[in-house]
Structure formats: C-alpha cells, structure tokens
Design an enzyme around this catalytic site. Structure first.
Site, PDB file in Angstrom:
ATOM      1  N   ARG A   1       3.338   1.508  10.411  1.00 47.56           N
ATOM      2  CA  ARG A   1       4.452   1.798  11.296  1.00 47.56           C
ATOM      3  C   ARG A   1       4.862   0.597  12.132  1.00 47.56           C
ATOM      4  O   ARG A   1       5.993   0.495  12.562  1.00 47.56           O
ATOM      5  CB  ARG A   1       4.108   3.022  12.148  1.00 47.56           C
ATOM      6  CG  ARG A   1       4.104   4.307  11.315  1.00 47.56           C
ATOM      7  CD  ARG A   1       3.419   5.477  12.023  1.00 47.56           C
ATOM      8  NE  ARG A   1       1.969   5.484  11.799  1.00 47.56           N
ATOM      9  CZ  ARG A   1       1.128   6.379  12.317  1.00 47.56           C
ATOM     10  NH1 ARG A   1       1.598   7.338  13.101  1.00 47.56           N
ATOM     11  NH2 ARG A   1      -0.164   6.324  12.056  1.00 47.56           N
TER      12      ARG A   1
ATOM     13  N   ASP B   1      -3.223   4.164  -2.053  1.00 52.00           N
ATOM     14  CA  ASP B   1      -4.243   4.546  -1.070  1.00 52.00           C
ATOM     15  C   ASP B   1      -4.599   6.017  -1.269  1.00 52.00           C
ATOM     16  O   ASP B   1      -4.402   6.848  -0.391  1.00 52.00           O
ATOM     17  CB  ASP B   1      -3.667   4.280   0.323  1.00 52.00           C
ATOM     18  CG  ASP B   1      -4.664   4.509   1.439  1.00 52.00           C
ATOM     19  OD1 ASP B   1      -5.857   4.731   1.148  1.00 52.00           O
ATOM     20  OD2 ASP B   1      -4.224   4.468   2.601  1.00 52.00           O
TER      21      ASP B   1
ATOM     22  N   LYS C   1      -7.518   7.521  -1.703  1.00 55.91           N
ATOM     23  CA  LYS C   1      -8.762   8.023  -1.104  1.00 55.91           C
ATOM     24  C   LYS C   1      -9.359   9.141  -1.961  1.00 55.91           C
ATOM     25  O   LYS C   1      -9.567  10.263  -1.491  1.00 55.91           O
ATOM     26  CB  LYS C   1      -8.556   8.482   0.342  1.00 55.91           C
ATOM     27  CG  LYS C   1      -8.191   7.352   1.305  1.00 55.91           C
ATOM     28  CD  LYS C   1      -8.149   7.790   2.758  1.00 55.91           C
ATOM     29  CE  LYS C   1      -7.936   6.631   3.712  1.00 55.91           C
ATOM     30  NZ  LYS C   1      -6.645   5.955   3.588  1.00 55.91           N
TER      31      LYS C   1
ATOM     32  N   LYS D   1       0.859  -1.202   0.000  1.00 52.89           N
ATOM     33  CA  LYS D   1       0.000   0.000   0.000  1.00 52.89           C
ATOM     34  C   LYS D   1       0.889   1.244   0.000  1.00 52.89           C
ATOM     35  O   LYS D   1       1.754   1.386   0.869  1.00 52.89           O
ATOM     36  CB  LYS D   1      -0.923  -0.006   1.211  1.00 52.89           C
ATOM     37  CG  LYS D   1      -1.924   1.155   1.189  1.00 52.89           C
ATOM     38  CD  LYS D   1      -2.972   1.040   2.267  1.00 52.89           C
ATOM     39  CE  LYS D   1      -2.563   1.663   3.586  1.00 52.89           C
ATOM     40  NZ  LYS D   1      -2.284   3.112   3.528  1.00 52.89           N
TER      41      LYS D   1
ATOM     42  N   ILE E   1     -15.726  14.877  -7.345  1.00 48.09           N
ATOM     43  CA  ILE E   1     -16.783  14.514  -8.288  1.00 48.09           C
ATOM     44  C   ILE E   1     -16.186  13.710  -9.452  1.00 48.09           C
ATOM     45  O   ILE E   1     -14.971  13.721  -9.682  1.00 48.09           O
ATOM     46  CB  ILE E   1     -17.509  15.774  -8.808  1.00 48.09           C
ATOM     47  CG1 ILE E   1     -16.556  16.689  -9.587  1.00 48.09           C
ATOM     48  CG2 ILE E   1     -18.120  16.540  -7.635  1.00 48.09           C
ATOM     49  CD1 ILE E   1     -17.271  17.855 -10.271  1.00 48.09           C
TER      50      ILE E   1
END
Lengths: 260, 260
Positions: free
Chosen positions: B231, B91, B93, B60, B97
């Site tokens: 982490r 990732d 996110k 990721k 729109i």
C-alpha cells in the site's frame, strides 16, 4: 462435558447460525460424515457431491483445484446442498494477514464467502486473521474453524500452538465455532465443533505425509464431531457404498459416546 | 557471511534457476524492491505492474483476489515480466498437506506453477508440503520461499518454529531458495534469499495487525534481501514516484551493507 450430549442438544450453545444448522441436521440425517472431494473438474465434483449427498453432513471442497470452475458450479453446488441438506465447507486454510484474507475470502474468481457456509484458517499470522475474515463472514452468517492440529507427519500445530488456537476461538465465539483437530481441547460445558481429517477404515499413509486414524478412534476415543474422509470414499469406485460404511462407523462411534 | 557480498556474486551459490536469475537481475536493475499489488481487478493489476516494472525485481501477486482473472491476464503479466525484467511471486502461502498443495499449485483456474517464478508456503503441515510442491515446481525451474516469520501482530512463527523452517529449507535446497522473514537466520557461507513484508518509509500499523519497519532496518540491520512494499507504493496515487523512493531507500541500505 458438552460432547457427551447429542448434537441437537448442543445446538443451543451456539449463537452462530451455520453451527446450529449443522448440529441439527447431523442428528436429523444421522450422519457425522464429511466427504472431502479433491477432484479437478466441475463434472466430477458435482457427480460425487450428488452421490455422497444423502450420507453426509458436510461437503468439503478445494474449489481452487477445479480447472473449469465457473459461477454455474457454485449455483449447482448450492442446489445440491439444499437438495440433500448438507453444508459446504471450503477447506481454504487461510493463512495470511487480516487485510489480505478479507479480500481472498470475499473476492477473486471464487468469492468463497458468498457460498461456503464454513471455511477454515491457520492462526500462524496471529489473531488479526480471524478479525479480517470475520468482517466478511459474520454479516453472512458464515462459520470459521481454526486449524488446531493437522493429521500430516511432522505437523507443527502442537502444544502451545494448539492451545493458542483455543484461546483465539474463545475470544471470537460468534464466528469461530470450532476446530480442525485430532482431539477435543476444552473441558466442561463450553462447546466447540471438531472436524477431523485423516480418517480411514484402516490406518495407513499416502507417501506424502498424510496419516490415517479410524472413525472410532476419532469420535469415541478423541471426542471429535465430524469425520472427514476423502480418497477413502471416492477413490475406489463405489462412492455410495463407501459413504454408507463410513457413515455407519462414524455414527456408531457417536452413539457409543453419548451413551457413556 | 554471504549477505555481505553482492547479489551477483551470491548467484553462484544457488543451483535453482529462478534464484540465480533474481540475484543477477537485482544488481543489473539496481533494485531490491518488490511491489506487492493487492488489487481486485485485472486492469488495475496490469496498470500497476507496468508502472512499477522499471523499479522492481519482483512483482508479488495475490492472484486469487482478482475477480475478473482469465488466461489473458497471465499472458499479459508474463509479457510485462519480460518487458521490464522482473520475476513474478505469487504469494499463495500454501498451507495444506502435500497431496493437496500439489493440486493447488498445478491445477485449478489459476495454474500458479505455470506462470509464477516464485511462490511460498507455511511449514505448519510438516515437511510433506515442500515435497508436494517440489514435485510440481522443480521440473518447471520454480523456486519456493518458506514463511519463517510474519510481520503481523501476534504471529506464531517465532522461536523453534522459525528454526524448523531453516532446517526444512536446508534439506530441500534445490527448491527452497529462501524465506519470508524479518531477519537473516543462518550464519556463514550458506546462502538463502530473504524477502521481507511489512516495510514502510515510516513505521506504523494498519488496524488489522500489520506492522511496518523501514528499508534500512530490514536490509542493513536485519540482513534481508528484498523489501516487499504494498500500500506504500500504490495506495497514495503517484506509483512511479513512490517506487523510486522505496527503491532508493532499499538500494542504499544494500550498498551500506556490502560496504561493511
């Protein structure tokens, strides 16, 4: 009701330097227009920013769609912002946990915090997103807008979600200066700045869920402060003339509002 | 209940090529561990990806925090993904729109769709965000995860919001292969892939709102598929040994689950 006052007189209510600067320059330049420039090359972005510059208070960018982004683009954008006196708003819509957005805001190729006067964030991860961004933005005198509502069809930023954005902003006033939204949320004397996307001179849609309202609906009826216009300005060719039309529509709606 | 079957036998339920590939390689490599690598330089990202590679099913990334990002980083990441057989999950996110996310996914410096097998999106703007991303991702055989829940304190992705994510995913099954979430949402035979952040061998927090749960809580108790560890893997020094510990914990929880 704070929004019935002039932008200049509202500046005193803001401790945030970017918010004060914005409110003052809006009255000075007689514009509440923000140009949203969603192009994918450096040359186009700079050309449109220079054409729109005299007519706008805020240049809204999506820096992450510029394929030939480099540090010189930032240098030139800052120079245009000083030449025309507008603020730069990177419409990043941060949406991660505090530790991650801190890095996304300060680091990477784009180093957004180093040049964007204003950025924005979703509250969906909880208030930690604001604290993370504030660690980076406050020492640089930057300002944050929270997404309280969206203009797209089926948006889930409604009801209690929207009211939670107001609560979070109230608890972080030194950095959260206002909202992306479709209407004023607070009553009384407290003062937030509302910037509103999805504005067109005629109401329509784009086939991917975007919906449009007119400047008068947004500024006079709904009490918002800055109209954000994208494809309506630079989509059709005559950018300066389109800016003039939108600036006039937005400004007249503001004059009508403060004359109430 | 689909999650009580092996990952391999679930692959047949997915028409999406990236989802099928993922489920198959998880059983082959005996790992449901995703390493979340939040470092800010190319060299660190490549070093950690190579160290974690043998132990993970998914790498990721937050590509936008890498200050010296260049096209060669992408070339090297793809080579590591092939060498160790893992998928790359950016990732990002996405949270805008449809028209904007299309550009953010395909364009800019990072050209995420060209190399990330998997990305993710918030549903806050409404279903148009999925349609916009799908226009780019489906032709490239990419997969999307929707954020159904978040692990941060005060997350607003709860209740009806979470259920709306499930509805949207059901209507876009060819591209939405699953969720970022803390627990399985659907019952019965339909199959989604759940990836879960905020996983630690001990439960604690990070001071910016992140909250941690153990691999067994996530995989055995809550029925999720992929544990995302950041982490906890590379923060302490011995990355390979940490990967071994997390892989074993996650895998044992999976074996316990499918033995029920």
């Amino acid at each position: 009701m704070s929004h019935l006052k002039s932008y200049t007189s509202r500046a005193a209510q803001h401790s945030n330097p970017s918010a004060r600067h914005l409110l003052e320059l809006m009255d000075r330049k007689k514009t509440n227009l923000s140009a949203s420039v969603d192009v994918t090359t450096k040359a186009e972005l700079l050309r449109i920013a220079d054409e729109c510059g005299p007519y706008i208070c805020v240049l809204k960018t999506h820096i992450d769609i510029i394929s030939d982004f480099d540090d010189d683009l930032v240098t030139q954008l800052i120079a245009l912002a000083e030449k025309h006196e507008f603020l730069i708003f990177e419409d990043r819509k941060f949406a991660d946990i505090g530790n991650t957005v801190k890095l996304q805001y300060s680091s990477g190729v784009h180093k957004i915090a180093s040049w964007a006067h204003i950025t924005n964030a979703h509250i969906i991860p909880g208030e930690g997103i604001v604290h993370g961004l504030a660690e980076v933005g406050v020492p640089l005198n930057r300002a944050l807008l929270l997404l309280a509502e969206m203009s797209s069809a089926g948006s889930l930023a409604t009801g209690n979600y929207t009211l939670t954005a107001l609560d979070i902003a109230r608890r972080n006033r030194n950095f959260c200066v206002g909202f992306i939204g479709q209407r004023r949320l607070e009553n009384g004397e407290e003062d937030f700045i509302y910037m509103t996307p999805g504005v067109g001179l005629v109401a329509k849609g784009d086939g991917l869920g975007q919906q449009y309202r007119t400047p008068r609906q947004v500024v006079f009826e709904s009490g918002c402060d800055v109209i954000i216009v994208g494809r309506g300005i630079y989509g059709g060719g005559n950018t300066a003339e389109n800016c003039r039309l939108y600036r006039e529509a937005g400004w007249n709606a503001y004059l009508e509002r403060i004359a109430v």
